[in-house]
Design a protein around this motif. Sequence first.
Motif, PDB file in Angstrom:
ATOM      1  N   PHE A   7     -19.586   6.784 -24.683  1.00  7.82           N
ATOM      2  CA  PHE A   7     -19.204   5.187 -24.745  1.00  7.82           C
ATOM      3  C   PHE A   7     -18.333   4.696 -26.167  1.00  7.82           C
ATOM      4  O   PHE A   7     -18.495   3.474 -26.475  1.00  7.82           O
ATOM      5  CB  PHE A   7     -20.391   4.576 -24.687  1.00  7.82           C
ATOM      6  N   GLN A   9     -15.341   4.908 -26.971  1.00  3.50           N
ATOM      7  CA  GLN A   9     -14.096   4.171 -26.479  1.00  3.50           C
ATOM      8  C   GLN A   9     -13.987   4.062 -25.062  1.00  3.50           C
ATOM      9  O   GLN A   9     -12.902   3.891 -24.713  1.00  3.50           O
ATOM     10  CB  GLN A   9     -13.048   5.168 -27.147  1.00  3.50           C
ATOM     11  N   TRP A  10     -15.182   4.054 -24.418  1.00  7.05           N
ATOM     12  CA  TRP A  10     -14.975   3.895 -22.782  1.00  7.05           C
ATOM     13  C   TRP A  10     -16.227   3.376 -22.470  1.00  7.05           C
ATOM     14  O   TRP A  10     -17.340   3.413 -23.041  1.00  7.05           O
ATOM     15  CB  TRP A  10     -14.771   5.236 -22.340  1.00  7.05           C
ATOM     16  N   GLU A  12     -16.678  -0.165 -21.055  1.00  5.58           N
ATOM     17  CA  GLU A  12     -16.797  -1.595 -21.205  1.00  5.58           C
ATOM     18  C   GLU A  12     -16.997  -1.883 -19.557  1.00  5.58           C
ATOM     19  O   GLU A  12     -16.242  -1.379 -18.643  1.00  5.58           O
ATOM     20  CB  GLU A  12     -15.312  -2.004 -21.506  1.00  5.58           C
ATOM     21  N   GLY A  13     -18.021  -2.974 -19.276  1.00  2.98           N
ATOM     22  CA  GLY A  13     -18.083  -3.439 -18.120  1.00  2.98           C
ATOM     23  C   GLY A  13     -18.788  -2.702 -17.202  1.00  2.98           C
ATOM     24  O   GLY A  13     -18.808  -3.249 -15.815  1.00  2.98           O
ATOM     25  N   GLN A  19     -23.944   3.055 -16.404  1.00  2.50           N
ATOM     26  CA  GLN A  19     -23.850   3.707 -17.573  1.00  2.50           C
ATOM     27  C   GLN A  19     -24.813   4.855 -17.622  1.00  2.50           C
ATOM     28  O   GLN A  19     -24.531   6.039 -17.834  1.00  2.50           O
ATOM     29  CB  GLN A  19     -24.343   2.896 -18.905  1.00  2.50           C
ATOM     30  N   THR A 196     -11.962   9.615 -22.186  1.00  6.16           N
ATOM     31  CA  THR A 196     -11.100   8.829 -21.425  1.00  6.16           C
ATOM     32  C   THR A 196     -10.158   9.419 -20.655  1.00  6.16           C
ATOM     33  O   THR A 196      -9.317   8.766 -19.887  1.00  6.16           O
ATOM     34  CB  THR A 196     -10.136   7.861 -22.483  1.00  6.16           C
TER      35      THR A 196
END
Length: 515
Positions: A7, A9-10, A12-13, A19, A196
């Motif tokens: 998490f 760089q990845w 979001e939302g 998660q 990513t």
Amino acid sequence: FPNSPLFKQWGEGLSEAQQKKAQDLFQKFGYNVYLSDQLPSNRTVLDTRDSRCLQKTYSSQLPSLSVIHIFMDEALSVIQQVITSIINRTPSRMLKEIILVDDFSSNGELKAPLNEKIKFYNRKYAGLLKIIRHTKRKGLAQSRNTGWEAATADVVAVLDAHIEVNIGWAEPILARIQEDRTVIVSPVFDNIRFDTFELQKYALAVDGFNWELRCRYDSLPQSWIGLHDATAPVKIPSIMGILAADRLFLGEMGALDGEMLVYGGENVELSLRVWQCGGKIEVLPCSRIAHLERHHKPYALDLNVALKRNALRAAEIWMDEYKDMVYLAWNVPPENSGMDYGDISSRKALREKLKCKNFDWYLKNVYPLLKPIHSIVGYGRMKNTLDDSICLDQGPIPGNTPIVFSCHTYSPQNVYYHLMGEFYVGALIAETNTEDRCLTDPGKGETPTLEPCSKAAKNGLHIYWDFKLGGAIVNRATKRCLELQKDVSGTYVPVLQTCTTQVWKIQHTIRNWGS
Ligand code: UDP
Ligand code: MN
């Protein structure tokens, strides 16, 4: 999961449940399966080739190709992605087959669901895909051999399954092997980020290894730079694992050493064999494959166990009198090591049969960067008799202040004592371009330092020490001793001072030195 690398760089939302799902998949596979499951398997990626590659033309009569993917607990979406990229980016008249080798995966997705996918592809591309399943875990070298044995085309490309081939990847390989069947080739690797799935372009580099026989990248040779041709093949000391070769030539060479267990070392073993027995290895700048560097491996918590064993095996077969360097680098005792590297008699027989050159030839002609050392007489952990739970240690990096620290098995605590009197501290380097660091008495203050050895000697620093097993460590020039002293917090620190009665031991000695 604030501490999960997934998490950074990845993510979001995502809801909490999402998660959790993503994190569980990441733990299991070492990459972002949650995301991979959503990506189209025919996504477009950045063409990372040098523009001059686009001007190259290739014969329409290239050899046929078998593509082999080995895997062990891979996500189904990743396998679909690789198959799609191979089909879409390889000229169909050359692509004879795609062979999947399952090294006894436990993941249920890879059983019936994968069989269904294979059927689907085979309806579309008559009989293109094959799958072979190991009924027990055999490790990566044997998996690659299984694929090679099943292959029938002129050329084999032996790849991982978590890769994506780029546009035009196959033509340079097929053309080069058609020109010279004795070349084993490597593509240039880009990276697929484990979090990513973005493609990260890597610079063209030389595949090499250190004295632990661990792979790494070296810089490009001047001789190649001087050619001023960004598309020209580069001669390299080693492959990294992924390779392409003339199928029959690879067989004549003995394919991979199936006794290499789990992971690692098999690439260097093949490379030494190929070079020493009359072949060559090259990286082809116009052939690019993106490889997913996993965050962690699903099949081993500590790869070092397999790497060390396999490195010693390769050293015993191929490295003659230089094999000691591998023992030194791994901090394995020179004799009675208790290391079981398996039976090497059939590999030695192969070496005889192929009338191979020795390792001395390889060092001089292929990999002069490695610089063997013959003057080491003692190595391993250095302990002061005051407290044998702590070991001399290179200390924090960056930094050049040695410390003592709880003893462990990692290379920052490696120490090498030379007949001339130097102490190297930290992982053994022994290369022409990078210096090992020597224990130094800087002449003032009471703190010892670690300095690049020849630079320190040139600057008049004092790097030569008298030492006998179980004796004091005395600097030859300043006559000061390396000793331990407690600092204000009560922790031992190494100091240089007038000698008291402190004495030291080093873990291994060579040829009875010092006794
Ligand atoms: N592999 C295998 N059996 C094993 C260990 C590894 O078939 O016991 C395969 C693995 O699935 C992968 C290849 O060997 O396709 C190389 O391993 P990995 O990708 O983990 O290493 P890396 O590419 O990161 O060096
Ligand atoms: Mn891999």
